[in-house]
Design a protein around this motif. Structure first.
Motif, PDB file in Angstrom:
ATOM      1  N   LEU A  59       0.532  -1.165   0.095  1.00 47.50           N
ATOM      2  CA  LEU A  59      -0.128  -0.066  -0.080  1.00 47.50           C
ATOM      3  C   LEU A  59       0.806   1.356  -0.112  1.00 47.50           C
ATOM      4  CD1 LEU A  59      -0.100   0.656   3.018  1.00 47.50           C
ATOM      5  CD2 LEU A  59      -1.717  -0.763   3.428  1.00 47.50           C
ATOM      6  N   PRO A 129       8.166  -0.157   5.459  1.00 43.14           N
ATOM      7  CA  PRO A 129       7.380   1.089   5.130  1.00 43.14           C
ATOM      8  C   PRO A 129       6.010   1.122   6.049  1.00 43.14           C
ATOM      9  CG  PRO A 129       7.016  -0.266   3.284  1.00 43.14           C
ATOM     10  CD  PRO A 129       8.257  -0.989   4.065  1.00 43.14           C
ATOM     11  N   ASP A 130       5.542   0.185   6.342  1.00 40.17           N
ATOM     12  CA  ASP A 130       4.427   0.176   7.361  1.00 40.17           C
ATOM     13  C   ASP A 130       4.834  -0.091   8.876  1.00 40.17           C
ATOM     14  OD1 ASP A 130       4.992  -2.540   6.777  1.00 40.17           O
ATOM     15  OD2 ASP A 130       2.889  -3.065   6.584  1.00 40.17           O
ATOM     16  N   PRO A 132       6.338   1.905  11.752  1.00 37.23           N
ATOM     17  CA  PRO A 132       6.729   3.097  12.341  1.00 37.23           C
ATOM     18  C   PRO A 132       7.759   2.561  13.631  1.00 37.23           C
ATOM     19  CG  PRO A 132       4.800   2.990  13.005  1.00 37.23           C
ATOM     20  CD  PRO A 132       4.746   1.885  11.913  1.00 37.23           C
ATOM     21  N   PHE A 153      11.834   5.860   8.358  1.00 38.95           N
ATOM     22  CA  PHE A 153      11.390   6.975   7.314  1.00 38.95           C
ATOM     23  C   PHE A 153      11.239   8.193   8.103  1.00 38.95           C
ATOM     24  CE2 PHE A 153      10.324   3.106   5.612  1.00 38.95           C
ATOM     25  CZ  PHE A 153      10.452   3.395   3.743  1.00 38.95           C
ATOM     26  N   ALA A 155       9.127  11.760   6.671  1.00 37.39           N
ATOM     27  CA  ALA A 155       8.237  12.377   5.529  1.00 37.39           C
ATOM     28  C   ALA A 155       8.064  13.731   5.632  1.00 37.39           C
ATOM     29  CB  ALA A 155       6.926  11.638   5.525  1.00 37.39           C
ATOM     30  N   THR A 157       5.576  15.140   5.952  1.00 36.79           N
ATOM     31  CA  THR A 157       4.505  15.681   7.141  1.00 36.79           C
ATOM     32  C   THR A 157       5.137  15.431   8.677  1.00 36.79           C
ATOM     33  OG1 THR A 157       3.989  13.318   6.621  1.00 36.79           O
ATOM     34  CG2 THR A 157       2.767  15.276   5.760  1.00 36.79           C
ATOM     35  N   THR A 180       4.811  13.534  -0.514  1.00 33.80           N
ATOM     36  CA  THR A 180       3.596  12.683   0.005  1.00 33.80           C
ATOM     37  C   THR A 180       3.225  12.022  -0.884  1.00 33.80           C
ATOM     38  OG1 THR A 180       1.865  14.514  -0.316  1.00 33.80           O
ATOM     39  CG2 THR A 180       3.135  14.556   1.942  1.00 33.80           C
ATOM     40  N   GLY A 181       2.710  10.635  -0.593  1.00 38.13           N
ATOM     41  CA  GLY A 181       2.254   9.536  -1.704  1.00 38.13           C
ATOM     42  C   GLY A 181       3.210   8.466  -1.697  1.00 38.13           C
ATOM     43  N   VAL A 182       2.877   7.604  -2.890  1.00 36.25           N
ATOM     44  CA  VAL A 182       3.426   6.498  -2.667  1.00 36.25           C
ATOM     45  C   VAL A 182       4.718   6.523  -3.839  1.00 36.25           C
ATOM     46  CG1 VAL A 182       1.132   5.250  -2.566  1.00 36.25           C
ATOM     47  CG2 VAL A 182       1.828   5.912  -4.926  1.00 36.25           C
TER      48      VAL A 182
ATOM     49  N   VAL B  21       1.415   2.179   9.701  1.00 41.94           N
ATOM     50  CA  VAL B  21       1.154   2.894   8.330  1.00 41.94           C
ATOM     51  C   VAL B  21       2.414   3.708   8.020  1.00 41.94           C
ATOM     52  CG1 VAL B  21      -1.255   3.490   8.921  1.00 41.94           C
ATOM     53  CG2 VAL B  21       0.342   4.907   9.827  1.00 41.94           C
ATOM     54  N   PRO B  22       2.614   3.974   6.752  1.00 38.89           N
ATOM     55  CA  PRO B  22       3.579   4.640   6.395  1.00 38.89           C
ATOM     56  C   PRO B  22       3.924   5.887   7.398  1.00 38.89           C
ATOM     57  CG  PRO B  22       2.417   4.211   4.220  1.00 38.89           C
ATOM     58  CD  PRO B  22       1.440   3.649   5.650  1.00 38.89           C
ATOM     59  N   GLU B  23       5.259   6.451   7.287  1.00 41.53           N
ATOM     60  CA  GLU B  23       5.426   7.696   8.199  1.00 41.53           C
ATOM     61  C   GLU B  23       4.633   8.827   7.723  1.00 41.53           C
ATOM     62  OE1 GLU B  23       6.980   8.233  10.713  1.00 41.53           O
ATOM     63  OE2 GLU B  23       6.763  10.353  10.767  1.00 41.53           O
ATOM     64  N   THR B  24       4.067   9.176   6.389  1.00 40.62           N
ATOM     65  CA  THR B  24       3.718  10.075   5.945  1.00 40.62           C
ATOM     66  C   THR B  24       2.374  10.302   6.735  1.00 40.62           C
ATOM     67  OG1 THR B  24       4.675   9.794   3.589  1.00 40.62           O
ATOM     68  CG2 THR B  24       2.812  11.224   3.968  1.00 40.62           C
ATOM     69  N   ASN B 176      -6.698  -0.698   0.127  1.00 42.15           N
ATOM     70  CA  ASN B 176      -5.180  -0.463  -0.154  1.00 42.15           C
ATOM     71  C   ASN B 176      -5.332   0.992  -1.154  1.00 42.15           C
ATOM     72  OD1 ASN B 176      -4.272  -2.758   0.663  1.00 42.15           O
ATOM     73  ND2 ASN B 176      -4.329  -3.965  -1.212  1.00 42.15           N
ATOM     74  N   GLU B 177      -6.342   1.124  -1.963  1.00 41.44           N
ATOM     75  CA  GLU B 177      -6.124   2.122  -3.005  1.00 41.44           C
ATOM     76  C   GLU B 177      -6.431   3.229  -2.214  1.00 41.44           C
ATOM     77  OE1 GLU B 177      -4.745   3.185  -6.101  1.00 41.44           O
ATOM     78  OE2 GLU B 177      -4.793   0.869  -5.963  1.00 41.44           O
ATOM     79  N   ILE B 179      -5.908   4.060   0.938  1.00 42.30           N
ATOM     80  CA  ILE B 179      -4.660   4.362   1.639  1.00 42.30           C
ATOM     81  C   ILE B 179      -3.727   4.923   0.823  1.00 42.30           C
ATOM     82  CG2 ILE B 179      -2.746   3.479   3.161  1.00 42.30           C
ATOM     83  CD1 ILE B 179      -4.796   1.395   4.146  1.00 42.30           C
ATOM     84  N   ARG B 180      -3.484   4.731  -0.345  1.00 43.17           N
ATOM     85  CA  ARG B 180      -2.605   5.306  -1.258  1.00 43.17           C
ATOM     86  C   ARG B 180      -2.897   6.768  -1.742  1.00 43.17           C
ATOM     87  NH1 ARG B 180      -2.808  -0.104  -4.428  1.00 43.17           N
ATOM     88  NH2 ARG B 180      -1.089  -1.135  -3.540  1.00 43.17           N
ATOM     89  N   VAL B 183      -2.146   8.704   1.620  1.00 42.54           N
ATOM     90  CA  VAL B 183      -1.088   9.129   1.898  1.00 42.54           C
ATOM     91  C   VAL B 183      -0.563  10.194   0.948  1.00 42.54           C
ATOM     92  CG1 VAL B 183       1.387   8.058   1.469  1.00 42.54           C
ATOM     93  CG2 VAL B 183      -0.266   6.726   2.514  1.00 42.54           C
ATOM     94  N   THR B 184      -1.116  10.404  -0.320  1.00 43.47           N
ATOM     95  CA  THR B 184      -0.747  11.223  -1.539  1.00 43.47           C
ATOM     96  C   THR B 184      -1.453  12.594  -1.000  1.00 43.47           C
ATOM     97  OG1 THR B 184      -0.782   9.455  -2.852  1.00 43.47           O
ATOM     98  CG2 THR B 184      -0.750  11.757  -3.687  1.00 43.47           C
ATOM     99  N   VAL B 186      -2.850  13.697   2.130  1.00 43.86           N
ATOM    100  CA  VAL B 186      -3.215  13.665   3.453  1.00 43.86           C
ATOM    101  C   VAL B 186      -3.604  15.229   4.081  1.00 43.86           C
ATOM    102  CG1 VAL B 186      -0.761  13.596   4.199  1.00 43.86           C
ATOM    103  CG2 VAL B 186      -2.279  12.942   5.818  1.00 43.86           C
ATOM    104  N   GLU B 187      -2.733  16.186   3.455  1.00 45.92           N
ATOM    105  CA  GLU B 187      -2.881  17.578   3.968  1.00 45.92           C
ATOM    106  C   GLU B 187      -4.529  17.907   3.634  1.00 45.92           C
ATOM    107  OE1 GLU B 187      -0.815  19.294   5.149  1.00 45.92           O
ATOM    108  OE2 GLU B 187       1.213  18.314   4.368  1.00 45.92           O
TER     109      GLU B 187
END
Lengths: 269, 395
Positions: A59, A129-130, A132, A153, A155, A157, A180-182, B21-24, B176-177, B179-180, B183-184, B186-187
């Motif tokens: 993801l 990546p998932d 923290p 990571f 980011a 943010t 920010t993003g994939v 989750v990703p850090e972002t 999944n989608e 969440i993608r 992440v992109t 988020v602001e």
């Protein structure tokens, strides 16, 4: 026991050079190509190689790495096969290798057992990546015990308070996410990453490498002016995916990597 | 039973839950947690939510004694918590109203959501329309086909329905989608998660907004019967309607909790969605819970006739309930669910959603297990209009 990633950055720093870190999805299009790429990448300018472990639900990844992962999984690639591959390659190259994996395959494998085998195979770092740092206590403990670096990571943010915590828990290097993003190649990079990296640098001496969205030699040059290393993934996989012949898949992908590596070398300083 | 408060400060329910989750997303989740925690203590917020739940969604819902259905079972006195009577036809709106008020407090301009059956998508599109926010709904291509009516409803409500063609093309991939996207963007984007799943604070937040179901039901049953029920029963996909019903009864340890998972073609087949019964500990979509997965830790593709249950994971608090023994989890097959749907339709004149029908599909087994007459509350989580097309081909 010294860690190859840490040694590499010390070495590069001594001569004021930056690191080029290509990413490849393990098992795309098959394990043999991955093996040949791994063996060829040091000569093509790679200072560290990031090996992607395919996952069913990637993801944090864009379409390119999603496709590569899906393909690799279809061919039955798993952690055991990847560790066996690293074990084989280790007899022939000392290039530092970091595994990039989502957390579930590692968790399911068993963190203790995994870290022991990772060290034995000759893997030098983990990038998850998932995961923290807040959830990584067991993994960090086991990784330290086995001299494996834990790359976390930062980011765009990330707050300053979190930055400190992340910097603290990271070893090997810190992975700065440029956008920010994939993952996935992008036309342009956001302007603020320079300031952000400078901000991280006020907190640590540890190397900071930038990834996500970097696809051209020009971008590589730009990034390596401020960071200690540049990570390129999707753009390399995209190149690899355009070739059908095994010979081209290796030779032409390495050629592309060579052109990116030049961007790092020509960044000055 | 030990009375530990769950989740703890870091969002863990025992060994489950957490924030993977990703850090972002991490800083935003911390902000969300703090906004949510202060909102639920804030009188203005509580009044606002209460207003919309009552005047817009139609709360409280009835606790209806199902006399003709009860007659069918020697040991059951069945009370139905009528979440199907809510605006949009399911319990989902309790949560989307709560979350969109949070989104407004965070000044987010855009709403995204994932949906399986389309009920959560419709409930999200509805509140987005109500507050004039832009809304994008991710939905698996397979679900778009089997829930055409809800897709049309979402579009009519002004939402964009984005088809997801990766993986199993169902709820897992829609998430999944989503969440993608999150992440992109988020602001400016708020992700309204529809179940008690996802990273902390979502499982806590969704439980909080859904627990109105059990708070009402507890008062209603005490008024009607002068005593607590013997058992609560609800279907479990992610598990929001179940937890919504169970939570207010948590300390009533004599009240048994029963969650019914989707057994698909059978829990011993490879085609089911019974994550609690067949799954192993794992991490997906932000939290640690029970997951259907392969020996390599890859996520399996789930199966259920009910799109809303067709998911390989489950909310972390259910995994905790199972581990601590607070709840028992069983499963019924696709066929048993259809039988449950027909039974309720013919005895009470209520067509339940296929998801909800799983709870009714278990009643005959429950009846056999009980030794004497017992009051039970079934969470009638949603109405079945959306499923008529699916069922038509099967009956």
């Amino acid at each position: 026991m010294a860690n190859r990633i840490e040694n590499k950055f010390k070495e590069l720093r001594a001569v004021k050079k930056k690191a080029f870190i290509p990413f490849i999805t393990t098992g795309y299009p098959d394990l043999k190509v991955t093996e040949d790429l791994l063996l060829g990448l040091p000569e093509a300018g790679a200072d560290v190689v990031e090996l992607g472990v395919p996952f069913s639900d990637p993801l944090a990844d864009g379409p390119t790495i999603q496709d590569a992962s899906y393909h690799a999984l279809e061919r039955g690639v798993n952690l055991e096969k990847i560790l066996a591959l690293v074990t084989r390659v280790r007899k022939r190259t000392q290039v530092p290798i970091a595994l990039m994996s989502y957390y579930n395959p590692i968790y399911h494998f068993g963190e203790k057992k995994f870290l022991a085998q990772v060290q034995k195979a000759g893997v030098d770092g983990l990038i998850i990546p998932d995961l923290p740092p807040e959830e990584a206590a067991t993994l960090i403990k086991e990784a330290r015990r086995h001299h494996v670096a834990t790359v976390f990571f930062i980011a765009p943010t990330t707050t300053k308070q979190r930055m400190k915590r992340i910097v603290n828990k990271s070893s090997g290097f810190i992975y700065y996410v440029s956008v920010t993003g994939v993952t996935g190649a992008r036309q342009s990079l956001p302007g603020n990453f320079v300031e952000k990296i400078k901000e991280v640098k006020t907190l640590t001496e540890k190397p900071i490498c930038v990834g996500f969205g970097i696809s051209t030699a020009k971008q590589v040059r730009l990034v390596s002016k401020v960071a200690d290393g540049v990570i390129v993934g999707s753009a390399i996989m995209k190149q690899l995916m355009t070739f059908n012949e095994k010979k081209d898949q290796v030779a032409k992908t390495l050629q592309f990597c060579r052109s990116l590596a030049k961007g790092v070398r020509s960044s000055g300083k | 039973m030990k009375k530990r408060k769950v989740p703890n400060k870091t969002g863990h329910f025992g060994s489950f839950g957490g924030c993977f989750v990703p850090e972002t997303l991490m800083s935003m989740l911390a902000e969300l947690e703090s906004v949510f925690m202060s909102a639920v203590k804030d009188v203005t917020f509580k009044e606002e939510l209460k207003f919309y739940l009552k005047e817009y969604a139609g709360r409280p819902t009835n606790l209806y004694y199902a006399a003709r259905l009860s007659e069918k079972f020697k040991n059951l006195e069945i009370f139905l918590k009528r979440e199907d009577l809510l605006h949009t036809g399911a319990h989902k709106v309790n949560n989307t109203l709560g979350q969109i008020l949070i989104a407004r407090r965070m000044n987010k301009k855009r709403i995204i959501a994932e949906t399986g059956a389309g009920q959560h998508g419709v409930a999200t599109a509805t509140v987005a329309a109500l507050f004039g926010l832009q809304c994008d709904i991710y939905m698996g291509q397979e679900d778009i086909e089997r829930q055409a009516l809800n897709v049309f409803r979402m579009k009519l409500l002004g939402a964009r329905v984005i088809p997801v063609t990766s993986g199993s093309q169902t709820l897992k991939d829609a998430m999944n989608e989503a969440i993608r996207d999150w992440v992109t963007n988020v602001e400016d984007t708020f992700y309204i998660i529809g179940s008690v799943a996802g990273p902390h604070p979502y499982p806590l937040m969704v439980r909080e907004f859904q627990s109105i179901i059990g708070r009402e039901a507890r008062k209603q049953i005490l008024k009607k019967r002068g005593k607590l029920p013997g058992c609560l029963i609800a279907c479990v996909g992610g598990g929001s309607n179940a937890l919504g019903l169970f939570h207010a009864f948590y300390k009533d340890t004599k009240v048994k909790f029963l969650g019914v998972e989707a057994g698909g073609l059978g829990v011993h087949s490879d085609k089911n969605s019974a994550a609690l019964i067949r799954g192993e500990d794992g991490v997906l979509h932000g939290s640690k819970s029970k997951l259907l997965q392969t020996a390599d830790g890859q996520i399996k593709i789930a199966h259920s006739i009910a799109a809303g249950l067709d998911y390989p994971g489950v909310g972390p608090e259910h995994a905790y309930y199972k581990k601590t023994g607070r709840a028992e989890y069983v499963s019924v097959t696709d066929q048993e669910a259809i039988a449950g749907l027909k039974l309720l339709s013919k005895t009470e004149g209520i067509i339940p959603a296929l998801e909800t029908a799983h709870a009714f599909g278990y009643l005959s087994k429950l009846n056999r297990k009980l030794k004497h007459k017992t009051d039970i509350i079934v969470c009638l989580s949603g109405r079945g209009d959306k499923d008529v097309g699916t069922i038509k081909g099967l009956i």
